[in-house]
Every structure is written in C-alpha cells, then in structure tokens.
Scaffold this motif. Structure first.
Motif, PDB file in Angstrom:
ATOM      1  N   ASP A  41       0.204 -12.785  15.679  1.00  0.00           N
ATOM      2  CA  ASP A  41      -0.571 -13.344  16.781  1.00  0.00           C
ATOM      3  C   ASP A  41       0.336 -14.148  17.719  1.00  0.00           C
ATOM      4  O   ASP A  41       0.212 -14.070  18.949  1.00  0.00           O
ATOM      5  CB  ASP A  41      -1.657 -14.239  16.176  1.00  0.00           C
ATOM      6  CG  ASP A  41      -2.912 -14.249  17.032  1.00  0.00           C
ATOM      7  OD1 ASP A  41      -3.461 -13.152  17.262  1.00  0.00           O
ATOM      8  OD2 ASP A  41      -3.296 -15.342  17.477  1.00  0.00           O
ATOM      9  N   ARG A  42       1.249 -14.876  17.125  1.00  0.00           N
ATOM     10  CA  ARG A  42       2.141 -15.723  17.916  1.00  0.00           C
ATOM     11  C   ARG A  42       3.090 -14.866  18.773  1.00  0.00           C
ATOM     12  O   ARG A  42       3.396 -15.220  19.924  1.00  0.00           O
ATOM     13  CB  ARG A  42       2.939 -16.617  16.958  1.00  0.00           C
ATOM     14  CG  ARG A  42       3.572 -17.818  17.560  1.00  0.00           C
ATOM     15  CD  ARG A  42       3.667 -18.968  16.548  1.00  0.00           C
ATOM     16  NE  ARG A  42       4.296 -18.592  15.301  1.00  0.00           N
ATOM     17  CZ  ARG A  42       5.619 -18.649  15.066  1.00  0.00           C
ATOM     18  NH1 ARG A  42       6.433 -19.082  16.013  1.00  0.00           N
ATOM     19  NH2 ARG A  42       6.097 -18.311  13.894  1.00  0.00           N
ATOM     20  N   ASP A  45       1.152 -13.725  21.739  1.00  0.00           N
ATOM     21  CA  ASP A  45       1.026 -14.823  22.716  1.00  0.00           C
ATOM     22  C   ASP A  45       2.307 -14.989  23.532  1.00  0.00           C
ATOM     23  O   ASP A  45       2.267 -15.224  24.746  1.00  0.00           O
ATOM     24  CB  ASP A  45       0.735 -16.146  21.981  1.00  0.00           C
ATOM     25  CG  ASP A  45      -0.688 -16.212  21.468  1.00  0.00           C
ATOM     26  OD1 ASP A  45      -1.569 -15.539  22.038  1.00  0.00           O
ATOM     27  OD2 ASP A  45      -0.917 -16.941  20.476  1.00  0.00           O
ATOM     28  N   TRP A  46       3.429 -14.878  22.844  1.00  0.00           N
ATOM     29  CA  TRP A  46       4.722 -15.050  23.531  1.00  0.00           C
ATOM     30  C   TRP A  46       4.878 -13.999  24.629  1.00  0.00           C
ATOM     31  O   TRP A  46       5.309 -14.293  25.749  1.00  0.00           O
ATOM     32  CB  TRP A  46       5.839 -14.942  22.495  1.00  0.00           C
ATOM     33  CG  TRP A  46       7.204 -15.314  23.015  1.00  0.00           C
ATOM     34  CD1 TRP A  46       7.828 -16.515  22.913  1.00  0.00           C
ATOM     35  CD2 TRP A  46       8.114 -14.455  23.735  1.00  0.00           C
ATOM     36  NE1 TRP A  46       9.049 -16.473  23.519  1.00  0.00           N
ATOM     37  CE2 TRP A  46       9.258 -15.223  24.035  1.00  0.00           C
ATOM     38  CE3 TRP A  46       8.056 -13.122  24.156  1.00  0.00           C
ATOM     39  CZ2 TRP A  46      10.354 -14.698  24.727  1.00  0.00           C
ATOM     40  CZ3 TRP A  46       9.137 -12.599  24.851  1.00  0.00           C
ATOM     41  CH2 TRP A  46      10.276 -13.378  25.124  1.00  0.00           C
ATOM     42  N   LYS A  60      -3.984 -10.934  25.650  1.00  0.00           N
ATOM     43  CA  LYS A  60      -3.990 -10.526  24.256  1.00  0.00           C
ATOM     44  C   LYS A  60      -5.366  -9.942  23.983  1.00  0.00           C
ATOM     45  O   LYS A  60      -6.372 -10.588  24.259  1.00  0.00           O
ATOM     46  CB  LYS A  60      -3.728 -11.754  23.385  1.00  0.00           C
ATOM     47  CG  LYS A  60      -3.455 -11.474  21.945  1.00  0.00           C
ATOM     48  CD  LYS A  60      -3.007 -12.738  21.216  1.00  0.00           C
ATOM     49  CE  LYS A  60      -4.138 -13.759  21.165  1.00  0.00           C
ATOM     50  NZ  LYS A  60      -3.761 -14.966  20.405  1.00  0.00           N
TER      51      LYS A  60
END
Lengths: 456, 456
Positions: A41-42, A45-46, A60
C-alpha cells in the motif's frame, strides 16, 4: 533540437532520479506474503504522489488484493498506456544476500555501477525509466508529450488475481492506442530487444495426505505409506527420459516455430554454454530434441518450484509425516489452455495415488501464452529509437518468463502491447542480490525519451 | 508379604509420583536442536537430585554433547543396570498440539486418564517407573533392593553421538550382571512384552546442488537443471514396484525369520487393519511379499523423513532453486552393516547424478540391529513378574524402532540387556499430542517392584 535538450536534462538530473528510485526500493512491497500488505500500500502511495508531482491526475485504486495505481495526463495523440508493477518477489533465502534487500545501494562492480536491491530490476527500476523520461520531457517542454495513461500493478509477482476484474470494470478508462510494457530485458546484455512471444504460466500446489498424523518411522516404517515417497514418485514421472512432459494432453496447442522466427533466432547466435556457465551449469536439461533458445522461449515446461515434507530442521527426526506438498508451475506456449492443463494435471496426480492417499490442490494463477501483433507503427518507431540509443539494431525476441498483462490487454481491452525493457541476464531477479545496472537505468530513460519524440 | 507392602506404598503415593513426573516433563529437553542445550542440562540436574534423594551416589557426567546421568547405590546381588533417556523429540508441527507440549496435564479420555506432554511416554514416564519402584521399595525396606547402577542418556533422540566413547571410557564402572532398558511398549496395548529383536538405524542427509544460485523459472525454466527433479527422481527409484529397496547390496545380512519366532508371531494375531486404521491408513505399503508384522519388526526399510527445496512459504515463487535436500533413514535388521549401507547409498546417489549436479552428504548416526540373548535368568523372572501384574503371559516380541543401546552394552561392556516397557501404540511418540496412560505409569511401577522382589 528539443530531443537533445531532453536527453541533456536526463543526463544532468540522473543523481536525483536515482535518489527517487532508491526511495521506492526501500519499501518492501512483497505481494505474495500477507505480512507485507501495508508495505504494498505504501509503495502505491509513493507512486501516486510522484505521478501527481508530474501533473498527472493519479489515484490509488482499491482491489480485493493490493491496489492499482492509475494516472491520466497530457493531451494529443497518440494515446499511450504505460504498464509496470510496483510489487516484488520474496527475498528468501535471506542468508544469501550480501546486504539488506530493502536497503538499496549503488555499488561499483567490475562491469560498472549497479543498483543493488530487491526489485531494482524487476520492476521498480524499469518502471521508473518511463516516469523519469516524462519528468525530463516536462522540464524541457513544460507539458507531457501526449495523452498518457499510467497503469501500475501491485500483484504481478503473486499471480495478478485482481487484474482481469479491474481491466473489465475499467475498460473504457484504460483503453489506449497501444500499451507500453516495461518488464523485460536486453538480449545478451547489449542488444535492445522487443518481445513478441511470451510464455504463459500456471501455478499449482499439490498436497499428498497419507496417515491422519505424523508417525514414528520405527513403529510404522515399512508398513505405513510415506507421502513423501508418493509425492517424489509422481513428480519423478512428470518428465520422461528425454525431457518431455508426460501429463496427458499437455502439448495440445503447442506449435512449431515459424521458419522466419527460427531463422532470426539462429542469427542471434545464442551462447547457451555461457548462459548456463554463468550460473554454474553446463547441460541443457529440457526437451532433448530442442535448441536451447527454443527451450526457454518457445517450449512449455513443468517445474517444481518448492517441495516440503517431514522434518527439515537441524538434526534428524525419524518421522513418517502425515503429508507432503509441492508447488509446481507450468510455462505455457502457443494456445495451451491453463484451465485444461490444471484439470489434466490434477487428474493425472489422482490417477497415481495409492488407495489410502488423497491429494488436495491450490491454484496459484494461470494465464495463456502471448504472441504480439507487430503491425502498430510504434513497433518500428521503438526499433529505431532503441537502435539510436544503444548503437545496434533492436531484435524481435521471445521471453521465457510470463508477462500475462500483454494478453490481458488484448483480450479485455482490445489493445495491442509492446514489451521492451533494459534488464540484463545477470540481474538476479527473483534471486538473492538482485541488481539493475546504472547504465541500463540511464539509457533506459533516454530510450523512452527518444521513442516519445518519435511518437508524440 | 513385603512385596504387598511395596505395592501398597506405590498405590498410596501415586499422586506424588505423578507430580514428580510432571516436573520432569516441564523441562523441554529436545536434544537434536541446539537451542535447547540448557534445558537438556537442566533435566539431567533434576534427575541427579532425584537419585540423590533416593540415596544414590549420583552425578551429571559431561560429554561433548549432552551430559549422562550416572548413579550407584545399594548392595547385594545381582548387580542391575537400569537405562533410560531424558531427552525428547522436537515438537513440530506445533500447531497440531492441543496444548503446550511442555505444560503436562492429566486428562480424562474415553480410554482412561492420560499424562499429556512431549516425552510422557518416550521416555521420561517410562524411566520414572523404575525410580518410583525404587522409592517405594526404600520406603518399605529402608534400603535399595540390590546393587544398582542407573544410567540415563540425553542424546537418544539425536543419534547418541557421545554414547560409545562414554561406554568405552567407563566400561568397568558401568558393567553389571544385566541391563534393564525401559523404552518399549505393551503388545497391542494389553500384553506385557519383552523385546528380543530390535531394528538398527542409519540416518543420512543428502543435498543435491545444481546452479550456483536460485534461478528465475521463466528465464531459465526448460533449459536449466532443477535439483528438486533430480532429488525426486533418485528418491522415487529407492524402492521398486513391489516395495523392495534397490540400493546395491542393501539386503546383505538380512536373514529369514526363524520358524519358532514366525510361529510365535502368528500366535500374536496382529491386527494390522486396526493398527493402520487407527492412523487413517488401510494398505500395508512395504515389501509386498512380507507379513505386516515382518514389515515393522523383521524387515529393513528406507524412508524419507524430510524433504525441502525451493520456495515453501505462502503464495508462489517461480524459482528454480540452487539445491534441494532430504533426510533419509534406514531401519536395519540381522547383521546389516550401517557403514557399508551408508557407502553404498552415497555411491548409488552419485551414480544417478546428471553431469552438472553434485551431491553432499551428512550422516546422522548409525547402529546395527540387535538380537537379544534370552539365557539370563532375569528374562524368565521378568516374564513371571509381568504376567502377575498384567494378568496375561508376557511375550517375546520384535520392535521396529531402533534402541541401539542394547547392542552397545553387549559390544562395549559384554553385558546382556533386557528390554521391557509399558508404552501403548496410541501414545503418539514423536508426534503431536504425545501421552502416557496413567494405568501404564502405575502398573509399570508395580511391575518393576515385582521383578525386583524376584531378583533381589
């Protein structure tokens, strides 16, 4: 001379581009292991934030698994879709890594500088070549080169379970003139290559069950069925003495190589002795009546990717285990049908079971092989752009790995796809100490800039 | 009527005896796993203290591995040596245990009360039957019944690497008139049994090496050697279609059962359908020309006890691993030579390797089979004592498990040994949820009291 300005911008800003890639590589986005869900998930996001910084309308997008990243930007034709994946393979065996797989580092090697980290080559380094080309383009021109859709997946290394539903539900939004897929490599480290033939993949997990609990091999040994023996016998029968696969109907849909392709591949002068020698092997182990290049590009396979049963820790335990299991994958070519092969494999296993054993199965995704249509003008533009950047003609080649996305784009969006990338054979993708050559990252960015100049 | 007094003392102090066993069971003395080294030491300390409380001159004796416990006490003939082992098997798979393996509990079951814990039956519960019989004897008589040596090992479950050197170095101290070994069971849960035939054991670990690193099955699959396939093929060839072992020379030293023993075993009316049915199986899986009782007592075996290769975690990884390994054990009978079979097995494996694979081997201990001499008067005394306690005649039986200590006593100390014990087939030794029936613990203590009365 705007191309020269873009290329100069790429050259002078390379350190910043490298810093951005390092930041993405620090995120351990292993999609197959649920323990890393938040990291996937991170990573998404990046990428959303980075695409927004380029002026994209980026978001996303949730799925039942890991999210997709979808971004739209630019105007004017043609409408290009760019595909990459932000998830990475597991890192085990961790002990064989020289450093933390998620603490990327630029290292000097006898062959030049490399970016060392899990995902450096597969596929974070590759997908960033395209975004960096766009960034340089925008710095010079103030706009994106044409209408662009960016589509980044987070489940490519775990069978893409959410991909087809997502394509179906968002077909109108995602359809473009052509898809550009960056997840492949150079041929023999130097020749730019456009992949026109991709193997499909079917993943099956099989568990053989015998006794209802682990047994003492002294008390029961010689009388009770050992499921490791049953499993080993079945797996041993999966190939005959000449390397052919024995599962009934397995070869349906496998066709011979067209003469034109066979001639082109012969011209590639593939050095299989070096290819195998680089990894400590010497003998082509597959179908003994095929050339090495056919074995990896044009022929189907059946491989055991994992096996586990009984006691495997330190020391010894005299146990007859209750069960034993294996992960088996099939690389598919031509029109081989993953569903039909799954069914045939399972029946073939069941037919070999002793009366007091059972087998259970888990599917880990399946996709047919892909054969590209090379009629879209982007193919010849890419051959020219790649040739200019790398100083030798680009080749149409096969790819033994399974990149089902190209077939899915055709099936579900009616969109052709072109696969090109800048990986090298020694990138150790899926293995410890994965790397991406700094030269490949740099020239990859420049290659995309050249292609965008021709297409925009 | 002193025997009656001892038996009454055993009956009334059973709860305290049970508490002592529970305390010993709480110590996780897993000998094969180096992580439990301190726990093995602690179990030895516990036994030394308990033997000292019985008046023994007891000490923990160092070895290169886990310590031995040796104690001397009592006077008068005969001189008996008692042997047991305080180490236990690993507990994996832990998820299949109903409770913490080292948090023992007395549980009610449809078949009666059981002591549930790793080591309850193998061998802590069994060895404590003898110590508790001595405790009751001493409470009644004020002294130990005769000259006694207690010899407790801590490496029985990990191949006993320190045993032979220790026996050789301490032969004069340890030699007695006869050894009593308590590590076996009742026949079919009810008939007391004295084991006169024990299988030997050889443990081998084999690792097949192919490429010098893990490979991507897309890039290399179909061309590169897969060591899991090589291993599976070799293991599959270890038995022929009739269950016979194919390793050259394997059957040297295996003889046919004497007619007298064959007749006695036929009288035992072994119910193999129930024996297998209790663990969810139905078909005798070994040598198809042998009876089920021969398969487990009188015939050699080759069993894979563990296999590991490639990716075996959650999900899927399309890897061709660099290596694959298996733990293989052989149960031996007659005069089969562990060293000769080890050499033959290794050569047989090497002979089957493709040119670009290698094999490495680790030995995990070996011991020949044991055939007991039943001429010592203790045998008939034990038959009588057991018959009185259990209400049916004791049988001379075989044992499929490997208890090499009997052979070592003969070879290194010139001392005969008698094996008797009170385990049941459903004790789940070496498996999750091991237990020891409270009845077996209780009547086991009483059995030893009866035998000591006859021998002292």
């Amino acid at each position: 001379m705007s191309l020269d300005a873009v290329l100069a911008q790429i050259d002078t800003t390379l350190p910043a581009a490298l810093d951005r890639l390092m930041a993405l590589l620090r995120i351990p986005s292993i999609s197959t292991d649920p323990a890393f869900k938040a990291d996937c998930d991170r990573a998404a996001d990046w990428l959303v934030a980075d695409l927004q910084s380029l002026g994209f309308d980026a978001a996303k997008r949730p799925t039942p698994g890991h999210p997709m990243v979808v971004a739209h930007g630019g105007t004017g034709g043609p409408h290009l879709l760019f595909y990459g994946h932000y998830d990475v393979q597991p890192v085990d065996p961790l002990a064989l890594w020289d450093r933390d797989p998620f603490d990327p580092q630029l290292q000097d090697t006898p062959k030049g500088q490399v970016i060392r980290a899990r995902g450096a080559s597969d596929d974070k380094g590759q997908l960033m070549t395209f975004l960096e080309a766009l960034r340089a383009w925008k710095a010079v021109h103030g706009t994106l080169p044409c209408r662009l859709t960016i589509f980044l997946e987070g489940e490519e290394e775990s069978g893409s379970p959410s991909l087809i539903p997502f394509l179906q539900e968002n077909a109108a939004e995602l359809r473009a003139d052509i898809a550009l897929i960056c997840d492949t490599g150079l041929f023999q480290d130097t020749a730019p290559a456009i992949v026109t033939m991709l193997r499909g993949l079917l993943g099956e997990e099989i568990t053989i069950h015998a006794a209802n609990k682990d047994l003492h091999s002294g008390m029961f040994g010689g009388l009770a069925r050992n499921p490791i023996h049953v499993l080993a016998s079945i797996l041993a029968r999966m190939h005959d003495d000449t390397g052919h696969i024995t599962i009934p109907g397995f070869y349906e849909g496998v066709s011979e190589l067209p003469d034109a392709i066979r001639a082109q591949w012969q011209n590639l002068a593939f050095d299989h002795a070096k290819f195998l020698g680089d990894v400590g092997l010497s003998l082509p182990a597959g179908e003994q009546d095929r050339t090495p290049l056919e074995m990896i590009w044009a022929r189907p396979t059946a491989e055991v990717n994992g096996i586990l049963g009984g006691y495997t820790g330190d020391g010894f335990k005299t146990v007859l285990p209750a069960q034993a299991r294996a992960k088996v994958s099939f690389r598919l070519v031509g029109t081989q049908d993953p569903a039909a092969i799954s069914a045939s494999f399972r029946q073939w296993v069941r037919d070999q079971l002793p009366a007091d054993c059972t087998a259970t199965f888990t599917e880990h995704g399946g996709s047919p092989a892909g054969v590209m249509q090379i009629t879209h003008p982007a193919f010849e533009a890419a051959r020219a752009a790649l040739g200019e950047e790398w100083g030798r003609a680009a080749a149409y080649v096969g790819c033994g790995g399974s990149i089902p996305i190209a077939g899915y784009f055709k099936t579900h969006l009616g969109m052709d796809a072109m696969l090109l990338g800048f990986g090298r054979d020694d990138d150790q993708i899926h293995s410890p100490n994965e790397k991406y050559d700094l030269e490949c990252f740099h020239k990859g960015i420049r290659s995309w800039a050249r292609l965008l100049e021709k297409l925009a």
